[in-house]
Design an enzyme around this catalytic site. Structure first.
Site, PDB file in Angstrom:
ATOM      1  NE  ARG A  36      -3.588   2.189   2.763  1.00  0.00           N
ATOM      2  CZ  ARG A  36      -3.584   2.668   3.847  1.00  0.00           C
ATOM      3  NH1 ARG A  36      -3.051   2.355   4.757  1.00  0.00           N
ATOM      4  NH2 ARG A  36      -4.439   3.763   3.840  1.00  0.00           N
ATOM      5  CD1 TRP A 176     -11.727  -6.530  -1.375  1.00  0.00           C
ATOM      6  CD2 TRP A 176     -10.024  -6.085  -0.012  1.00  0.00           C
ATOM      7  NE1 TRP A 176     -11.664  -5.066  -1.334  1.00  0.00           N
ATOM      8  CE2 TRP A 176     -10.575  -4.993  -0.327  1.00  0.00           C
ATOM      9  CE3 TRP A 176      -9.117  -6.147   0.976  1.00  0.00           C
ATOM     10  CZ2 TRP A 176     -10.214  -3.646   0.097  1.00  0.00           C
ATOM     11  CZ3 TRP A 176      -8.546  -4.806   1.502  1.00  0.00           C
ATOM     12  CH2 TRP A 176      -9.207  -3.870   1.116  1.00  0.00           C
TER      13      TRP A 176
END
Length: 285
Positions: A36, A176
């Protein structure tokens, strides 16, 4: 700031930093946040104004305190541990190298890494990164601004296979995929399944299904992990090199040429010695 000189010594430091990053990421299970960090440093690029991009500016308090970068100070600090051992490496190179390593150590594809990025202390204004609450038009606005394509958008979205959302950072909660520390194509498999208990699907995720151009890549990657890995590695490299030119490539090429010439010289010398030996042996016969 000055562009780093990518000579043999710089490349050696890159290799050492890569090993240190592997150890750090593996021991602390911090691959998602390191990936990220790399993305958010690079994802501010504007192809028209040639501003933002992978230049290490996310280390500035002005930038890592942006709402979209919430929690990334932790990754900046992790990288500082490696930077202290290899001070010659730019922050820009280090953050992108951390993203490459994060993908590789979690089972993802090998991503080609070219060093030589220049650091910047100039941070772009907030608002250049994707908003998870918005759909396909917004995604295209953001990624097209960087100079990326629809295929890049979908392939890069597949990195949500790693990690989870944290409510204190994004307002969303949950992973996810079932294995959030494994890089594979399960993000796309889960996306096509629809709602699954305990798994997250953001508006920016479901937008990949609602748009026909995006959906064809989702369906491809869900059934063909090799295709996903190939396209992801290509798109990740593009993202990590936005606005970056390999200005030091001549130096690397020069070093490589010297090594190649040296190898040829050794081979020639060896051939001469062998021929001389055979000649002497025949004389004795």
């Amino acid at each position: 700031m000055a562009t780093p000189v990518v000579d043999k010594e710089y490349l050696k430091e890159i290799d050492k930093a890569r090993r240190d990053l592997r150890a750090l990421i593996s021991s602390r299970n911090c691959a998602p946040i390191m990936l990220r960090l790399a993305w958010h440093d690079a994802g501010t690029y504007d192809a028209k104004t040639k501003t933002g991009g992978p230049n290490g500016s996310i280390r500035n308090e002005e930038e890592y305190t942006h709402g979209s970068n919430s929690g990334l100070k932790k990754a900046v600090d992790f990288c500082e541990e490696v930077k202290s051992k290899h001070p010659r490496i730019t922050y820009a190179d280090l953050y992108q190298l951390a993203g490459v390593v994060a993908v590789e150590v979690t089972g993802g594809p090998t991503i080609d890494f070219t060093p030589g990025r220049k650091d910047s202390k100039i941070s772009p204004k907030e608002g250049r990164l994707p908003d998870a609450k918005r759909g396909a038009p917004h995604l295209r606005d953001i990624f097209y601004r960087m100079g990326l394509s629809d295929k890049d958008i979908v392939a890069l979205s597949g990195a949500h296979t790693l990690g989870r959302a944290h409510p204190e950072r994004s307002g969303f909660d949950g992973p996810w995929t079932q294995e959030p520390l494994k890089f594979d194509n399960s993000y796309f498999v889960e996306l096509l399944k629809g709602e699954s208990e305990g798994l997250l699907k953001l508006p920016s995720d479901t937008a990949l299904l609602d748009d026909a151009e995006f959906r064809k890549y989702v369906e491809l990657y869900a059934k063909d992990e090799e295709a996903f890995f190939r396209d992801y590695a290509e798109s990740h490299k593009k993202l990590s090199e936005l606005g970056f030119t390999t200005s030091s490539s001549k130096i690397i090429a020069k070093d490589s040429t010297i090594l190649a010439h040296g190898a040829v010289g050794v081979a020639v010398c060896a051939a001469v010695v062998i021929l001389g030996y055979l000649y002497e042996a025949r004389k004795r016969m």
